[in-house]
Motif scaffolding. Structure first.
Motif, short mmCIF file in Angstrom:
data_model
loop_
_atom_site.label_atom_id
_atom_site.label_comp_id
_atom_site.label_asym_id
_atom_site.label_seq_id
_atom_site.Cartn_x
_atom_site.Cartn_y
_atom_site.Cartn_z
N SER A 82 0.80 -1.23 0.00
CA SER A 82 0.00 0.00 0.00
C SER A 82 0.83 1.27 0.00
CB SER A 82 -0.92 0.04 1.22
OG SER A 82 -1.80 -1.04 1.20
N VAL A 83 1.75 1.37 0.95
CA VAL A 83 2.48 2.63 1.12
C VAL A 83 3.88 2.35 1.65
CG1 VAL A 83 1.61 3.06 3.45
CG2 VAL A 83 2.30 4.99 2.04
N CYS A 84 4.81 3.21 1.25
CA CYS A 84 6.19 3.11 1.73
C CYS A 84 6.60 4.46 2.27
CB CYS A 84 7.12 2.69 0.59
SG CYS A 84 8.84 2.55 1.09
N TYR A 85 7.04 4.49 3.53
CA TYR A 85 7.52 5.71 4.15
C TYR A 85 9.04 5.68 4.20
CZ TYR A 85 2.75 6.35 5.86
OH TYR A 85 1.40 6.52 5.95
N LEU A 86 9.67 6.75 3.73
CA LEU A 86 11.11 6.91 3.84
C LEU A 86 11.36 7.96 4.92
CD1 LEU A 86 12.04 7.17 0.05
CD2 LEU A 86 11.81 5.11 1.43
N ASP A 113 16.51 10.14 -6.18
CA ASP A 113 16.21 9.43 -7.43
C ASP A 113 14.74 9.01 -7.48
OD1 ASP A 113 18.86 9.67 -8.15
OD2 ASP A 113 19.37 7.57 -7.74
N LEU A 114 14.25 8.46 -6.38
CA LEU A 114 12.86 8.01 -6.32
C LEU A 114 11.90 9.18 -6.43
CD1 LEU A 114 10.87 5.66 -5.96
CD2 LEU A 114 11.05 6.01 -3.49
N TYR A 115 12.20 10.25 -5.72
CA TYR A 115 11.35 11.44 -5.77
C TYR A 115 11.29 11.99 -7.19
CZ TYR A 115 9.38 16.01 -4.80
OH TYR A 115 8.58 17.12 -4.81
N GLY A 116 12.44 12.08 -7.85
CA GLY A 116 12.49 12.57 -9.23
C GLY A 116 11.70 11.70 -10.19
N ALA A 117 11.81 10.38 -10.03
CA ALA A 117 11.08 9.45 -10.90
C ALA A 117 9.57 9.57 -10.68
CB ALA A 117 11.56 8.02 -10.64
N CYS A 118 9.15 9.71 -9.43
CA CYS A 118 7.73 9.85 -9.12
C CYS A 118 7.18 11.15 -9.70
CB CYS A 118 7.48 9.82 -7.61
SG CYS A 118 7.72 8.21 -6.87
N LYS A 119 7.91 12.22 -9.51
CA LYS A 119 7.48 13.53 -10.00
C LYS A 119 7.36 13.51 -11.53
CE LYS A 119 8.48 18.38 -9.26
NZ LYS A 119 9.36 19.35 -8.65
N LYS A 120 8.33 12.90 -12.18
CA LYS A 120 8.35 12.81 -13.64
C LYS A 120 7.14 12.05 -14.17
CE LYS A 120 11.50 11.30 -17.30
NZ LYS A 120 12.81 10.67 -17.53
N ARG A 121 6.69 11.03 -13.44
CA ARG A 121 5.57 10.19 -13.87
C ARG A 121 4.22 10.65 -13.30
NH1 ARG A 121 10.03 7.04 -13.50
NH2 ARG A 121 10.44 5.61 -15.21
N GLY A 122 4.24 11.72 -12.50
CA GLY A 122 2.99 12.22 -11.93
C GLY A 122 2.46 11.37 -10.80
N ILE A 123 3.33 10.63 -10.14
CA ILE A 123 2.95 9.77 -9.01
C ILE A 123 3.04 10.59 -7.72
CG2 ILE A 123 3.54 7.70 -7.68
CD1 ILE A 123 4.75 6.58 -10.30
N GLN A 124 2.04 10.44 -6.86
CA GLN A 124 2.02 11.20 -5.61
C GLN A 124 3.20 10.80 -4.73
OE1 GLN A 124 -1.52 10.76 -3.29
NE2 GLN A 124 -0.79 12.08 -1.66
N CYS A 125 3.93 11.80 -4.28
CA CYS A 125 5.08 11.59 -3.42
C CYS A 125 5.16 12.77 -2.46
CB CYS A 125 6.35 11.49 -4.28
SG CYS A 125 7.79 10.96 -3.41
N ASN A 126 4.77 12.58 -1.23
CA ASN A 126 4.72 13.67 -0.26
C ASN A 126 5.98 13.72 0.59
OD1 ASN A 126 2.07 14.25 -1.08
ND2 ASN A 126 1.26 12.72 0.34
N ILE A 127 6.49 14.92 0.77
CA ILE A 127 7.61 15.13 1.68
C ILE A 127 7.12 16.04 2.80
CG2 ILE A 127 9.91 16.12 1.95
CD1 ILE A 127 10.51 15.34 -0.89
N VAL A 128 7.30 15.57 4.02
CA VAL A 128 6.84 16.34 5.18
C VAL A 128 8.04 16.74 6.00
CG1 VAL A 128 5.41 16.29 7.23
CG2 VAL A 128 4.70 15.07 5.20
#
Length: 128
Positions: A82-86, A113-128
């Motif tokens: 479901s979800v992965c927290y870094l 790298d993961l954040y960039g790939a998610c952003k490029k593909r329009g995948i939700q990636c939240n940084i808090v």
């Protein structure tokens, strides 16, 4: 007599129920990055995602070891159903020979790298 009892018990379980015998509900599994291969979890929480921690600072210039750590990172991320927290620390305090010092931390190159790939593909990636 014992065989009939075992057969009867096996007949009342389907495969999913049988695989969960002895497992408590709502459990937490603590695992190393290397031992998670082949397993799946509803939620994965990865600690130590600071540059110099993961990947290890000693492997920064060792292409083969860095590639292996990158592979392990992506294996860990894909263990989540479901979800992965870094998680990373922005700062840490350490007692050095010069006294207590506070150091700023930056995200792991794998995090970036993961954040960039998610952003490029329009995948939700939240940084808090």
């Amino acid at each position: 007599m014992a065989t009939r009892s075992i057969n009867w018990k096996l007949n009342i379980f389907n495969v999913k129920q049988f695989s969960e015998i002895g497992k408590p509900n709502n459990q937490i599994a603590i695992s190393t990055r290397h031992s998670s291969k082949g397993l799946e979890f509803e939620v994965v929480i990865m600690l130590g995602m600071e540059q110099g921690v993961f990947p290890d600072y000693r492997n920064k210039d060792k292409t083969h070891k860095l590639s292996e750590e990158r592979r392990v990172f992506f294996v860990c991320v894909t263990r989540a159903k479901s979800v992965c927290y870094l998680l990373m620390s922005k700062k840490y305090t350490k007692d050095t020979r010069y006294g207590i010092r506070t150091f700023n931390q930056s995200p792991s190159i794998f995090w970036n790298d993961l954040y960039g790939a998610c952003k490029k593909r329009g995948i939700q990636c939240n940084i808090v």
